[in-house]
Design an enzyme around this catalytic site. Structure first.
Site, PDB file in Angstrom:
ATOM      1  N   ASP A  33      -0.447  10.297 133.777  1.00 23.77           N
ATOM      2  CA  ASP A  33      -1.337   9.655 134.742  1.00 23.77           C
ATOM      3  C   ASP A  33      -2.074   8.442 134.177  1.00 23.77           C
ATOM      4  OD1 ASP A  33      -2.829  11.241 133.035  1.00 23.77           O
ATOM      5  OD2 ASP A  33      -3.702  12.489 134.597  1.00 23.77           O
ATOM      6  N   ASP A  39      -1.739  20.984 123.825  1.00 27.69           N
ATOM      7  CA  ASP A  39      -0.458  21.109 124.508  1.00 27.69           C
ATOM      8  C   ASP A  39       0.615  20.394 123.710  1.00 27.69           C
ATOM      9  OD1 ASP A  39      -1.771  22.450 126.547  1.00 27.69           O
ATOM     10  OD2 ASP A  39      -2.054  20.641 127.748  1.00 27.69           O
ATOM     11  N   ASP A  72      -8.015  22.538 124.292  1.00 26.99           N
ATOM     12  CA  ASP A  72      -6.639  23.044 124.315  1.00 26.99           C
ATOM     13  C   ASP A  72      -5.723  22.046 123.621  1.00 26.99           C
ATOM     14  OD1 ASP A  72      -7.157  25.384 126.034  1.00 26.99           O
ATOM     15  OD2 ASP A  72      -7.567  23.876 127.558  1.00 26.99           O
TER      16      ASP A  72
END
Length: 392
Positions: free
Chosen positions: A134, A70, A68
């Site tokens: 993160d 983003d 993917d």
């Protein structure tokens, strides 16, 4: 490699980021999804900052093909929605925009503020947004138009050293979102990155927090693990860290108490990884469940010595095995049939007159229709008939 500067709170000019050019990072334009590039270009043409972010940049630097792409930008969801007619706004705590293409979705987020707690709709600058990521490997920004990678946290160097370093302080990272424990192990194993001992120690301290994760999120995380191509290594590491018991208690307890089941499970998951690597179209959820549940149902569960398995009992045994993960009923049904079909084992079907009540939350059996000319008097069910079963 160049440097980006900004002003500190005291007004001094300080270095804020490293900027890697194409010659430095080695990402080729043809590796980048053209629809993601189109989204970034449109946002920049309207005067907003926009970059490809997260796992896509990490995978490109690791030499892998991202699943993917983003995008993160300075535009708010309402502003993004005005630019892209083929879009929709999702989320309640933190709003995201999905831009819809024929065969994919590009997820676009707005830079988040450091002042926000959790996933609230408080927007900020790129410098603030990076501190909300993160791990440093996921905190890189790629501008595909001039092929630059902007690195505020040393993520490029950490990837080159094959180490997974947190951005958020360890005292907060897993308490804020326990699912990051799963993601830390997943990123490390799938990307051949080393988990520092202090991160491993913190995972062991905070692993019980995983028991509080909603079943819907845990379901998505399990399927993501099984789809990585490194499912065997990830689940093996979660077992070693004694974190898997808080994700899937039944298979975890069985794996920890029965070394034969553990080895068969890991062997089966490695076979799944090989099949995924050789499959051009990928595997659906039914296939993933087949690999994960087959050994339990056939050799270690309540039907290990049976050749004919009641469909209803097999269905509910599989659902119980997967708790608190809750895949769709039709996925469980399809996986159950496939498991026994491939192994030459038979599922004993329930009588056709017993309707499927489980979707309505009713597990009692209904009376069968009266048969003319004798049969079961008074509408009684045949002796030994089982309650209603899920349809296949």
């Amino acid at each position: 490699m160049r440097k980006r500067y900004s002003r500190s709170h005291e007004g001094r000019i300080v270095q804020s980021a490293l900027v890697y050019t194409a010659a430095d990072h080695g990402i080729k334009p043809e590796q980048i999804d053209h629809d993601a590039v189109k989204v970034v270009r449109r946002l920049q043409q309207h005067g907003y900052e926009a970059y490809i972010v997260g796992g896509a940049v990490r995978d490109l630097l690791l030499g892998k093909s991202p699943k993917d792409f983003d995008v993160s930008c300075s535009a708010t969801p309402a502003q993004i929605r005005k630019i892209f007619r083929n879009s929709r706004v999702i989320g309640k705590r933190f709003r995201l925009v999905h831009i819809l293409f024929r065969d994919k979705i590009i997820e676009v987020s707005t830079f988040r503020s450091c002042e926000a707690e959790g996933f609230k709709n408080v927007y900020g600058s790129i410098e603030e947004d990076v501190q909300r990521r993160d791990f440093t490997a996921n905190a890189l920004f790629l501008d595909p138009l001039d092929n630059r990678v902007i690195d505020y946290v040393g993520g490029v160097e950490h990837i080159r050293k094959r180490v997974l370093q947190p951005v958020i302080p360890l005292s907060r990272i897993f308490c804020e979102d326990p699912v990051r424990i799963i993601r830390a192990v997943k990123y490390a194993q799938a990307g051949s990155l080393r988990l520092p001992w202090r991160v491993t120690r913190r995972i062991k301290q905070d692993r019980a927090l995983l028991a509080e994760v909603p079943s819907s999120r845990m379901t998505e995380e399990l399927f993501k693990i099984l789809s990585t191509g490194s499912a065997g290594a990830i689940i093996d590491q979660l077992l070693r860290l004694d974190a898997f018991r808080y994700i899937l208690p039944v298979p975890a307890e069985l794996a920890l108490s029965n070394k034969h089941y553990r080895q068969k499970l890991l062997d089966r998951l490695e076979a799944l990884d090989r099949k995924r690597a050789s499959s051009s179209e990928g595997l659906d959820r039914k296939d993933l469940l087949c690999f994960f549940c087959a050994d339990y149902l056939l050799d270690f569960g309540p039907f290990a010595d049976q050749q004919r398995i009641p469909f209803r009992e097999g269905y509910y045994a599989m659902k119980e095995f997967l708790q608190p993960v809750t895949p769709a009923n039709k996925e469980v049904e399809a996986a159950l049939r496939e498991i026994f079909r491939n192994k030459g084992r038979l599922l004993r079907e329930e009588p056709a007159e017993y309707r499927d009540d489980h979707r309505a939350g009713r597990h009692r059996r209904r009376r069968p229709r009266k048969r003319s000319g004798g049969g079961n008097e008074g509408g009684r069910a045949p002796s030994g008939a089982a309650p209603s079963t899920p349809k296949a």
